[in-house]
Scaffold this motif. Structure first.
Motif, PDB file in Angstrom:
ATOM      1  N   UNK A 256       0.846  -1.191  -0.062  1.00  0.00           N
ATOM      2  CA  UNK A 256      -0.226   0.124  -0.154  1.00  0.00           C
ATOM      3  C   UNK A 256       1.035   1.235   0.072  1.00  0.00           C
ATOM      4  N   UNK A 257       2.069   1.040   0.262  1.00  0.00           N
ATOM      5  CA  UNK A 257       2.903   2.167   0.437  1.00  0.00           C
ATOM      6  C   UNK A 257       3.582   2.524  -0.820  1.00  0.00           C
ATOM      7  N   UNK A 258       3.492   1.823  -1.894  1.00  0.00           N
ATOM      8  CA  UNK A 258       4.032   1.899  -3.341  1.00  0.00           C
ATOM      9  C   UNK A 258       3.624   3.355  -3.728  1.00  0.00           C
ATOM     10  N   UNK A 259       4.602   3.811  -4.503  1.00  0.00           N
ATOM     11  CA  UNK A 259       3.887   5.481  -5.025  1.00  0.00           C
ATOM     12  C   UNK A 259       3.459   5.302  -6.356  1.00  0.00           C
ATOM     13  N   UNK A 260       2.292   5.997  -6.630  1.00  0.00           N
ATOM     14  CA  UNK A 260       1.505   5.655  -7.783  1.00  0.00           C
ATOM     15  C   UNK A 260       2.191   6.718  -8.921  1.00  0.00           C
ATOM     16  N   UNK A 261       2.926   7.661  -8.505  1.00  0.00           N
ATOM     17  CA  UNK A 261       3.496   8.690  -9.802  1.00  0.00           C
ATOM     18  C   UNK A 261       4.440   9.686  -8.913  1.00  0.00           C
ATOM     19  N   UNK A 263       4.120  12.648  -8.660  1.00  0.00           N
ATOM     20  CA  UNK A 263       3.630  13.811  -7.827  1.00  0.00           C
ATOM     21  C   UNK A 263       3.264  13.138  -6.420  1.00  0.00           C
ATOM     22  N   UNK A 264       3.608  11.861  -6.276  1.00  0.00           N
ATOM     23  CA  UNK A 264       3.781  11.388  -4.729  1.00  0.00           C
ATOM     24  C   UNK A 264       4.975  12.265  -3.753  1.00  0.00           C
ATOM     25  N   UNK A 265       5.888  12.555  -4.581  1.00  0.00           N
ATOM     26  CA  UNK A 265       7.090  13.139  -3.864  1.00  0.00           C
ATOM     27  C   UNK A 265       6.549  14.350  -3.407  1.00  0.00           C
ATOM     28  N   UNK A 266       5.494  15.106  -3.591  1.00  0.00           N
ATOM     29  CA  UNK A 266       5.073  16.444  -2.983  1.00  0.00           C
ATOM     30  C   UNK A 266       4.382  16.098  -1.485  1.00  0.00           C
ATOM     31  N   UNK A 267       4.203  14.844  -1.277  1.00  0.00           N
ATOM     32  CA  UNK A 267       3.502  14.421  -0.004  1.00  0.00           C
ATOM     33  C   UNK A 267       4.242  13.342   0.708  1.00  0.00           C
ATOM     34  N   UNK A 268       3.954  13.453   2.056  1.00  0.00           N
ATOM     35  CA  UNK A 268       4.609  12.392   2.998  1.00  0.00           C
ATOM     36  C   UNK A 268       3.410  11.499   3.310  1.00  0.00           C
ATOM     37  N   UNK A 269       3.697  10.095   3.624  1.00  0.00           N
ATOM     38  CA  UNK A 269       2.850   9.024   3.865  1.00  0.00           C
ATOM     39  C   UNK A 269       3.257   8.625   5.268  1.00  0.00           C
ATOM     40  N   UNK A 270       2.309   8.407   6.075  1.00  0.00           N
ATOM     41  CA  UNK A 270       2.599   7.725   7.659  1.00  0.00           C
ATOM     42  C   UNK A 270       1.498   6.658   7.926  1.00  0.00           C
ATOM     43  N   UNK A 274       0.513   5.682  -0.485  1.00  0.00           N
ATOM     44  CA  UNK A 274       0.050   6.372  -1.586  1.00  0.00           C
ATOM     45  C   UNK A 274      -0.963   5.720  -2.520  1.00  0.00           C
ATOM     46  N   UNK A 275      -0.585   4.422  -2.750  1.00  0.00           N
ATOM     47  CA  UNK A 275      -1.393   3.506  -3.390  1.00  0.00           C
ATOM     48  C   UNK A 275      -2.633   3.468  -2.521  1.00  0.00           C
ATOM     49  N   UNK A 329       0.374  -2.048  -8.745  1.00  0.00           N
ATOM     50  CA  UNK A 329       0.941  -2.803  -7.732  1.00  0.00           C
ATOM     51  C   UNK A 329       1.205  -3.991  -8.206  1.00  0.00           C
ATOM     52  N   UNK A 330       0.241  -4.793  -8.791  1.00  0.00           N
ATOM     53  CA  UNK A 330       0.657  -6.224  -9.573  1.00  0.00           C
ATOM     54  C   UNK A 330       1.916  -6.139 -10.242  1.00  0.00           C
ATOM     55  N   UNK A 331       2.116  -5.064 -11.133  1.00  0.00           N
ATOM     56  CA  UNK A 331       3.197  -4.809 -12.132  1.00  0.00           C
ATOM     57  C   UNK A 331       4.403  -4.828 -11.281  1.00  0.00           C
ATOM     58  N   UNK A 332       4.652  -4.002 -10.076  1.00  0.00           N
ATOM     59  CA  UNK A 332       5.587  -3.900  -9.377  1.00  0.00           C
ATOM     60  C   UNK A 332       6.106  -5.175  -8.644  1.00  0.00           C
ATOM     61  N   UNK A 333       4.898  -5.835  -8.052  1.00  0.00           N
ATOM     62  CA  UNK A 333       5.340  -7.315  -7.425  1.00  0.00           C
ATOM     63  C   UNK A 333       5.787  -8.227  -8.592  1.00  0.00           C
TER      64      UNK A 333
END
Length: 402
Positions: A256-261, A263-270, A274-275, A329-333
């Motif tokens: 769930x913490x994979x980055x979608x694009x 644009x994700x680098x403009x935010x932080x996730x705790x 991102x996904x 996410x399936x592609x990444x895995x």
């Protein structure tokens, strides 16, 4: 010649260790118990032939194992000459384990013998009307453990170990992060062990789901597989040659913490990756229409899919965007691990056939090897089945080394 240690010091290599009598006995016990579990009932002569152990060793260890209750007589085998031989088998009913599946609102527990047969099952709903929901879940879990260990279950086999599965990152018995349970850095194994006096194994729910589907469900013939679990969050359990891959600090599979694009680098996730955040944005509006609150993705996904089946065009657009993100996410895995099979579990269960079709067609022609996408055979039983199987393995090891 030595080898360089820290700060350039020379460390002499250790001399090979000699196996002690205790080590040899433990290995021989393991050989006998394994052959009885896999091929029994067997005579002592059969055990000799299959293990290569001497008759005196087999006789001595079988007698000890029978006294401990780990092996039992399963009948007699008559031969043309001499006295009949006793047939021995692994006593799967001599001990049991306790397995508990903890979710946001409930804890479901089972008592299971070492052969995998469920002897008793009970569920408990958490009392979440107070101020501290995290503490209420611990109290509820301990109440359920007490009940499962009590005589009221009617189970007479002594419980050898406890297995608990939870949503979140688990390392060495500590729940380091379980957002939906309000648990952080919680030494759950120690807490439960102090209550019941038994060894406790705590497992992430996605790992438990993967192991459950591998031991008893859709992944039985797979040497490399991933279970995608859609619950309150999105996570994955990874298997290779029948072994769970946990990664550093047991954080593997937090997809769930994979980055979608970019644009994700403009935010932080705790709390949510991102996904996960993007998936939630597509499905939560449909949960709200059904009176469901919070940020639980699984129930919202089911609400969206129900609206799709009713012909809602807005829900259909959200479904397409949801599966686009899931396919990423399936592609990444797939390109990193190249699993033979991916099984869809959790909230996917009710819509697993359609989900498998949606994802498969998005992968074809876009990655070198498209894994087979399977549907869960165990449904919501997958996690508790998996942690039962893992705990049985721990209990068997303890029996072998007793």
């Amino acid at each position: 010649m030595g080898i360089l240690g820290e700060q350039g010091s020379v460390v002499k290599p250790r001399a090979p260790r000699t196996a002690t009598t205790r080590h040899v006995t433990a290995i021989n016990r393991t050989a006998i118990l394994d052959v009885l579990r896999e091929h029994g009932p067997l005579s002592r002569r059969d055990i000799q032939e299959r293990t290569g152990l001497g008759s005196a060793t087999v006789e001595r260890l079988c007698s000890a194992l029978m006294e401990e209750g780990a092996v039992e007589v399963a009948g007699q085998m008559r031969s043309s000459v001499g006295r009949p031989s006793s047939l021995l088998r692994f006593a799967s009913s001599a001990r049991a384990i306790m397995a508990v599946d903890v979710t946001e609102y409930t804890a479901r527990g089972r008592v299971v013998n070492l052969g995998g047969t469920t002897l008793y099952e009970e569920s408990l709903s958490f009392a979440l009307d107070g101020a501290d929901a995290g503490a209420a879940r611990i109290d509820g879990l301990l109440q359920l453990v007490d009940r499962l260990a009590s005589a009221q279950t009617g189970v007479t086999s002594p419980i050898a170990a406890v297995g608990i599965t939870v949503p979140g990152i688990v390392h060495a018995g500590v729940v380091s992060k379980a957002v939906e349970l309000d648990w952080r850095e919680l030494p759950l194994a120690d807490i439960v062990s102090a209550r019941c006096g038994l060894p406790v194994h705590v497992e992430n729910d996605a790992n438990a789901t993967a192991y459950g589907e591998w031991s008893s469900g859709a992944l039985g013939d797979a040497h490399s597989a991933v279970a995608f679990v859609l619950g309150a969050r999105l996570s994955a359990g990874i298997l290779n040659d029948g072994h769970l891959y946990r990664g550093h600090r047991s954080a593997a599979g937090e997809i769930g913490f994979l980055l979608a694009s970019s644009a994700s680098f403009a935010r932080y996730f705790t709390e949510q990756g991102d996904i996960e955040s993007s998936l939630a944005a597509h499905v939560l509006p449909f949960a709200a229409r059904e009176g469901l609150h919070g940020r639980r993705i699984g129930p919202a996904f089911r609400a969206m899919m129900a609206r799709c089946q009713a012909g809602d065009s807005e829900a259909a657009r959200a479904r397409d965007e949801f599966f686009d993100l899931m396919a990423l996410t399936l592609v990444a895995i797939s390109v990193v691990l190249s699993p033979q099979v991916i099984v869809l579990a959790g909230a996917f269960a009710q819509y697993s056939e359609e989900s498998a079709e949606q994802l498969s067609r998005r992968l074809v022609g876009r990655i070198p090897w498209v894994p087979r996408i399977a549907v869960s055979e165990l449904g919501f039983d997958a996690a508790i089945t998996g942690v039962s199987a893992l705990t049985i393995e721990h209990a068997r090891s303890a029996t072998y080394l007793a």
